[in-house]
Design a protein around this motif. Structure first.
Motif, PDB file in Angstrom:
ATOM      1  N   LEU A 121      21.025 -17.365  28.677  1.00 29.90           N
ATOM      2  CA  LEU A 121      20.261 -18.465  28.090  1.00 29.90           C
ATOM      3  C   LEU A 121      20.404 -18.364  26.570  1.00 29.90           C
ATOM      4  O   LEU A 121      20.170 -17.292  26.006  1.00 29.90           O
ATOM      5  CB  LEU A 121      18.785 -18.365  28.507  1.00 29.90           C
ATOM      6  N   SER A 139      22.185 -11.175  23.573  1.00 30.41           N
ATOM      7  CA  SER A 139      23.493 -11.812  23.333  1.00 30.41           C
ATOM      8  C   SER A 139      23.509 -12.479  21.953  1.00 30.41           C
ATOM      9  O   SER A 139      22.466 -12.886  21.435  1.00 30.41           O
ATOM     10  CB  SER A 139      23.796 -12.834  24.431  1.00 30.41           C
ATOM     11  N   LEU A 142      21.945 -16.018  21.617  1.00 27.78           N
ATOM     12  CA  LEU A 142      20.475 -16.027  21.646  1.00 27.78           C
ATOM     13  C   LEU A 142      19.923 -15.409  20.347  1.00 27.78           C
ATOM     14  O   LEU A 142      18.914 -15.874  19.816  1.00 27.78           O
ATOM     15  CB  LEU A 142      19.955 -15.270  22.869  1.00 27.78           C
TER      16      LEU A 142
HETATM   17  C1  LIG Z   1      22.679   2.311  24.652  1.00 26.89           C
HETATM   18  C2  LIG Z   1      21.187   2.399  24.619  1.00 26.89           C
HETATM   19  C3  LIG Z   1      20.551   3.620  24.853  1.00 26.89           C
HETATM   20  C4  LIG Z   1      19.158   3.688  24.886  1.00 26.89           C
HETATM   21  N1  LIG Z   1      18.559   4.868  25.190  1.00 26.89           N
HETATM   22  C5  LIG Z   1      17.210   4.916  25.389  1.00 26.89           C
HETATM   23  C6  LIG Z   1      16.563   6.081  25.879  1.00 26.89           C
HETATM   24  O1  LIG Z   1      17.205   7.083  26.138  1.00 26.89           O
HETATM   25  N2  LIG Z   1      15.218   6.067  26.053  1.00 26.89           N
HETATM   26  C7  LIG Z   1      14.483   4.944  25.791  1.00 26.89           C
HETATM   27  O2  LIG Z   1      13.250   4.975  26.000  1.00 26.89           O
HETATM   28  N3  LIG Z   1      15.072   3.847  25.322  1.00 26.89           N
HETATM   29  C8  LIG Z   1      16.402   3.793  25.123  1.00 26.89           C
HETATM   30  N4  LIG Z   1      17.023   2.657  24.651  1.00 26.89           N
HETATM   31  C9  LIG Z   1      16.212   1.569  24.319  1.00 26.89           C
HETATM   32  C10 LIG Z   1      16.134   0.780  25.610  1.00 26.89           C
HETATM   33  O3  LIG Z   1      17.070  -0.251  25.573  1.00 26.89           O
HETATM   34  C11 LIG Z   1      14.783   0.236  25.811  1.00 26.89           C
HETATM   35  O4  LIG Z   1      13.850   1.278  25.822  1.00 26.89           O
HETATM   36  C12 LIG Z   1      14.639  -0.611  27.047  1.00 26.89           C
HETATM   37  O5  LIG Z   1      15.790  -0.806  27.819  1.00 26.89           O
HETATM   38  C13 LIG Z   1      14.204  -1.894  26.491  1.00 26.89           C
HETATM   39  O6  LIG Z   1      13.867  -2.754  27.511  1.00 26.89           O
HETATM   40  P1  LIG Z   1      14.096  -4.294  27.256  1.00 26.89           P
HETATM   41  O7  LIG Z   1      13.611  -4.962  28.489  1.00 26.89           O
HETATM   42  O8  LIG Z   1      13.541  -4.687  25.963  1.00 26.89           O
HETATM   43  O9  LIG Z   1      15.685  -4.445  27.146  1.00 26.89           O
HETATM   44  P2  LIG Z   1      16.813  -4.212  28.251  1.00 26.89           P
HETATM   45  O10 LIG Z   1      16.382  -3.216  29.236  1.00 26.89           O
HETATM   46  O11 LIG Z   1      18.081  -3.993  27.514  1.00 26.89           O
HETATM   47  O12 LIG Z   1      16.904  -5.624  28.988  1.00 26.89           O
HETATM   48  C14 LIG Z   1      17.330  -6.800  28.340  1.00 26.89           C
HETATM   49  C15 LIG Z   1      18.105  -7.630  29.336  1.00 26.89           C
HETATM   50  O13 LIG Z   1      18.350  -8.911  28.775  1.00 26.89           O
HETATM   51  C16 LIG Z   1      19.634  -9.348  29.163  1.00 26.89           C
HETATM   52  N5  LIG Z   1      20.051 -10.394  28.202  1.00 26.89           N
HETATM   53  C17 LIG Z   1      20.387 -10.252  26.899  1.00 26.89           C
HETATM   54  N6  LIG Z   1      20.622 -11.456  26.327  1.00 26.89           N
HETATM   55  C18 LIG Z   1      20.459 -12.384  27.314  1.00 26.89           C
HETATM   56  C19 LIG Z   1      20.555 -13.809  27.346  1.00 26.89           C
HETATM   57  N7  LIG Z   1      20.887 -14.505  26.269  1.00 26.89           N
HETATM   58  N8  LIG Z   1      20.315 -14.446  28.517  1.00 26.89           N
HETATM   59  C20 LIG Z   1      19.991 -13.736  29.649  1.00 26.89           C
HETATM   60  N9  LIG Z   1      19.885 -12.390  29.664  1.00 26.89           N
HETATM   61  C21 LIG Z   1      20.090 -11.719  28.503  1.00 26.89           C
HETATM   62  C22 LIG Z   1      20.460  -8.083  29.160  1.00 26.89           C
HETATM   63  O14 LIG Z   1      21.584  -8.202  29.988  1.00 26.89           O
HETATM   64  C23 LIG Z   1      19.458  -7.051  29.687  1.00 26.89           C
HETATM   65  O15 LIG Z   1      19.549  -6.898  31.080  1.00 26.89           O
HETATM   66  C24 LIG Z   1      18.407   2.554  24.616  1.00 26.89           C
HETATM   67  C25 LIG Z   1      19.057   1.349  24.344  1.00 26.89           C
HETATM   68  C26 LIG Z   1      20.430   1.260  24.374  1.00 26.89           C
HETATM   69  C27 LIG Z   1      21.098  -0.041  24.131  1.00 26.89           C
END
Ligand SMILES: Cc1cc2nc3c(=O)[nH]c(=O)nc-3n(C[C@H](O)[C@H](O)[C@H](O)COP(=O)(O)OP(=O)(O)OC[C@H]3O[C@@H](n4cnc5c(N)ncnc54)[C@H](O)[C@@H]3O)c2cc1C
Length: 449
Positions: A121, A139, A142
């Protein structure tokens, strides 16, 4: 408006969608994978864990425990599934990442009020209540939309992930099982260094080649997740006082604390993989293999995943958000998860929980809620809506964010541990009372935070 749109099916998005749906809202959850992958995700599963499988300490009396306990009491989907897929990790709550993501995906797909749409999205819909939970790897299209919405042109910085080692390739005649200060039994494997081994490792690490970053000169590292080579550059002993600290560990071969140690944490229920705790880095893969094999016990290590760098996208939340997780300027738009300016898995779940609850209330024309100030969820909501905005950085939950005890209580509880236990007890009491009230209130709509 007739439905709630959630953008992103990660930690925050699935919790937000679940809470809104359980409250009776129709929810459309957009997840762009597998149509479009992020640089770190590998599967099409919701709530895929891309790095450490640990959801941090679950030891009563700690701030991470408090946050988890609040969410457990508030019927968090993520915490419920984490319990079902738990693997041994001492005092920490760690999960089998594959089973965890599979189970979350199955529960979300079976929730009759939720429709999962596998699509990127790129625009925030004008006709729906929207929760933006697109995570640190949101992305590009977005991210541009978010810049337009928030008026911010700087949305990201960099941090890094830790390598994972095949269990069979670890030499257990050197690496020994123990947890620091015997907390949690034998759940970690520890690779002990003597002084000479540490010096060799340090020299190799600081001389090794990193992957060049795009626009390297603009790099802003997240302090809590610094790559080991960056830490090493800060001084010879920095690692020994950080991720390689040997305190509380006794090497059975010598009967003493080693000079330094690397801890490995079980990665899955099969126990066939181990995560190198705190060893995030952005060295070239060949260099990583060479340098990491200098670690005693890892001379023949096989790596399932090398350390990597990644982009971390977040808004300067206090300029934008109310403690309800709504945009102040556009109350039908909520932010949740890492992109809302918190750091960590459970912190993302907590903001997702709050955004989901409030989005459903907004849809139903009910008063929005603000988590109580003493609680960990309340502290995070306060931070994202009120913290200092110059050099704003996402945070994990710590006691520094929680409301301190009153003077009288501080005098009564002199030891730090007792004070923390008291803070946790008071917070949970406040949380329970609040949950009870919001589950039964029928107050009318107040759309703004
Ligand atoms: C490589 C990496 C390592 C990390 N290591 C740690 C760790 O060890 N411990 C920790 O606590 N935290 C860690 N983090 C932080 C971690 O990402 C967050 O703690 C947690 O995943 C955040 O949850 P979230 O739902 O905000 O994001 P996410 O879990 O990343 O979920 C976001 C989702 O949105 C989707 N998305 C993105 N843009 C769009 C769009 N335009 N349209 C539709 N879908 C979309 C993505 O595909 C993804 O599935 C790490 C992050 C990264 C990137």
């Amino acid at each position: 408006m007739t439905e709630v749109v959630v953008i992103g099916g990660g930690f925050a998005g699935v919790e937000a969608a679940w809470q809104a749906a359980q409250a009776g809202a129709r929810v459309c959850l957009y997840e762009m994978r597998p149509v479009k992958q992020t640089p770190a995700h590998r599967t099409d599963k919701l709530a895929e864990i891309v790095c450490s499988n640990s959801l941090k300490s679950d030891e009563p009396g700690t701030a991470p425990y408090l946050l988890k306990e609040e969410l457990r009491r508030a019927r968090s989907l993520v915490l419920e599934v984490a319990k079902e897929t738990r693997v041994p990790a001492g005092a920490a709550l760690a999960v089998d990442r594959q089973r965890f993501a599979e189970l979350i995906t199955a529960r979300i797909e079976a929730q009759p009020n939720i429709t999962v749409v596998r699509e990127e999205l790129t625009r925030v819909p004008a006709d729906a209540i929207t929760i933006i939970a697109a995570g640190p790897l949101c992305s590009d299209a977005l991210a541009e939309e978010i810049m337009r919405l928030t008026g911010d042109d700087q949305l990201y910085f960099y941090d890094a992930i830790a390598p994972i080692v095949v269990a069979d390739s670890i030499d257990t005649s050197i690496a020994f099982r123990a947890a620091r200060y015997d907390k949690g039994g034998d759940d970690y494997l520890n690779c002990p260094f003597d002084e000479e081994q540490y010096r060799r490792f340090y020299e190799a690490l600081t001389a090794a080649q990193s992957v060049p970053l795009q626009r390297f000169e603009e790099t802003r590292w997240f302090e809590a997740c610094l790559p080991i080579e960056e830490l090493a550059r800060r001084g010879y002993d920095t690692l020994r006082f950080g991720p390689m600290k040997p305190v509380g560990l006794v090497d059975p071969r010598t009967g003493r604390e080693p000079f330094a140690a690397v801890q490995l944490r079980q990665e899955n229920l099969l126990a066939d993989a181990y995560n190198m705790v705190g060893f995030q880095n952005h060295l070239r893969y060949g260099e990583q293999a060479r340098v990491l094999r200098l670690i005693p016990g890892l001379e023949r290590a096989e790596f399932l995943q090398y350390g990597q760098i990644h982009r971390n996208t977040y808004i300067r939340a206090p300029r934008v958000l109310a403690p309800t997780m709504q945009m102040r300027a556009r109350p039908a738009v909520f932010f949740a998860g890492q992109i809302s300016g918190v750091e960590g898995y459970v912190e993302s779940v907590a903001t997702g929980w709050l955004a989901g609850v409030n989005a459903a209330r907004l849809l139903a024309g009910r008063e929005l809620v603000t988590a109580p100030s003493r609680t960990a969820t309340g502290a995070l909501a306060r931070y994202v809506s009120q913290a200092e905005t110059d050099n704003y950085q996402p945070v994990n939950i710590t006691f520094a964010l929680l409301e301190p005890l009153a003077e009288q209580e501080r005098k009564r509880f002199r030891r730090k541990r007792e004070r923390h236990e008291r803070q946790v007890a008071l917070a949970l009491q406040e949380w329970d009372d609040w949950l009870h009230t919001i589950q039964h209130d029928t107050a009318p709509l107040v759309a703004n935070g």
